[in-house]
Scaffold this motif. Sequence first.
Motif, short mmCIF file in Angstrom:
data_model
loop_
_atom_site.label_atom_id
_atom_site.label_comp_id
_atom_site.label_asym_id
_atom_site.label_seq_id
_atom_site.Cartn_x
_atom_site.Cartn_y
_atom_site.Cartn_z
N ASN A 151 19.99 -0.82 60.75
CA ASN A 151 20.04 0.64 60.73
C ASN A 151 18.74 1.26 61.23
N LYS A 152 17.63 0.69 60.80
CA LYS A 152 16.33 1.21 61.23
C LYS A 152 16.11 0.97 62.72
N LEU A 153 16.47 -0.22 63.19
CA LEU A 153 16.24 -0.56 64.59
C LEU A 153 17.18 0.20 65.52
N SER A 154 18.38 0.47 65.06
CA SER A 154 19.34 1.24 65.86
C SER A 154 18.82 2.66 66.08
N TYR A 155 18.20 3.22 65.06
CA TYR A 155 17.60 4.56 65.20
C TYR A 155 16.50 4.54 66.26
N ILE A 156 15.69 3.50 66.25
CA ILE A 156 14.60 3.37 67.23
C ILE A 156 15.18 3.22 68.64
N LYS A 157 16.23 2.43 68.77
CA LYS A 157 16.86 2.24 70.08
C LYS A 157 17.46 3.55 70.60
N ARG A 158 18.05 4.34 69.71
CA ARG A 158 18.63 5.63 70.12
C ARG A 158 17.57 6.59 70.64
N ASN A 159 16.33 6.33 70.27
CA ASN A 159 15.22 7.15 70.76
C ASN A 159 14.68 6.66 72.10
N GLY A 160 15.37 5.69 72.69
CA GLY A 160 15.00 5.22 74.02
C GLY A 160 13.93 4.17 74.08
N ILE A 161 13.61 3.57 72.94
CA ILE A 161 12.56 2.55 72.89
C ILE A 161 13.20 1.16 72.84
N PRO A 162 12.84 0.25 73.74
CA PRO A 162 13.36 -1.12 73.67
C PRO A 162 13.01 -1.79 72.34
N VAL A 163 14.00 -2.41 71.73
CA VAL A 163 13.79 -3.11 70.45
C VAL A 163 13.82 -4.61 70.70
N ILE A 164 12.77 -5.29 70.28
CA ILE A 164 12.65 -6.74 70.45
C ILE A 164 12.72 -7.40 69.08
N VAL A 165 13.63 -8.36 68.96
CA VAL A 165 13.79 -9.09 67.69
C VAL A 165 13.31 -10.52 67.87
#
Length: 367
Positions: free
Chosen positions: A205-219
């Motif tokens: 949920n937290k990472l999806s919010y970050i991705k919606r803001n246009g920032i690449p998420v790396i796991v």
Amino acid sequence: MISNAVCAEYPNSVLFYYSNRPITNEQLNRFDWIVLDSNANCVLKEIREQFWMKRKPKLIGYLSIGEVEKSEKSFFKNCILGKNKEWNSYIIDLRKDTCFNKLLKKASIIRNKAFDGFFLDTIDSYQAVLPRDEWKGYERAEVKFIKTLRKKYPDSLILVNRAFNIFDNVKSYIDGFVVEELFYNIDSEGNIEENSKDEVNYLINKLSYIKRNGIPVIVIDYIPSYRIDLIWKDLINIRKLGFIPYISNRNLCVIGYSCGIEIPRKVILIYDSTFTFSKIRQVSAANRLLQLPVEYLGFKPEIYDINREKLPPPYKSEGYLGVIVTQVSKKNLLKLDSWLIKAKKNGLKIFFFNNLPLKKNYLKSLD
């Protein structure tokens, strides 16, 4: 201010690699962003001279802004807040001007080494030593540091690790958000730990919010390299969420997996120059009798003299498929025994040419 992520290419694959061992051109070319230990002996300027480096990959230097190693304690002696016993490191106070400026100096050194950007780690370490009513003040100092970094190096990439508490204040200044251990981790004894569904859903949920803001998420997930089945499953699950996966060992000291699983085709040929009476590789059985048939079968041989050379890490993620061992002297047996058991554990095929140099208890381990 507009983040570089708006104009930079969205990466498809990433590598986090903290080792002094050189990276081959073949390995470098598999990734878009490569995060390296900024103190490692990597000849970055020489790498830059290669023509294909003009397009990819981007080299990113590691910078811890919340902790320092024991060797740096004296340099940050007036900034220490406490100790991280797990990693034997020291938590520092970014709120102090002296600490703030010393970290900027470290960033300057990293940038002068021809890195394309910074990976800011240990951002949440303050939470282990400061009371909760001091967190906001510390987070303001972190935001100030990231904004200062962006102003000073407007063309550099900035990646942050687990900066959840300050994300809304820095999202216009960063190019990537990193989180570790979404699905899997490796404990201190080497066992695989799987996170609970509640933990996974909370992070998603937290990472999806970050991705919606246009920032690449790396796991980054940690799985032993011999568990190819689990690695493949994890890669698919992370990709389905729209995140960029990277899977490696706990210390990030081997080449891991990001955009897929490479089909290994390298074969390690081991010989002992004690028996050749010459340092010339061409007279060894590995070269005279094995190299040609290995190449004929479509594999890529790598020849090592166990008497004079260090053997490579035996991981499939490094592109290795198997090992062929020729005659080895007793003095080199101990070094070879433990290495072969590690290779077998990591899924490499092992062949012996002419003799079996191992003791019975080691042979049982190779069954």
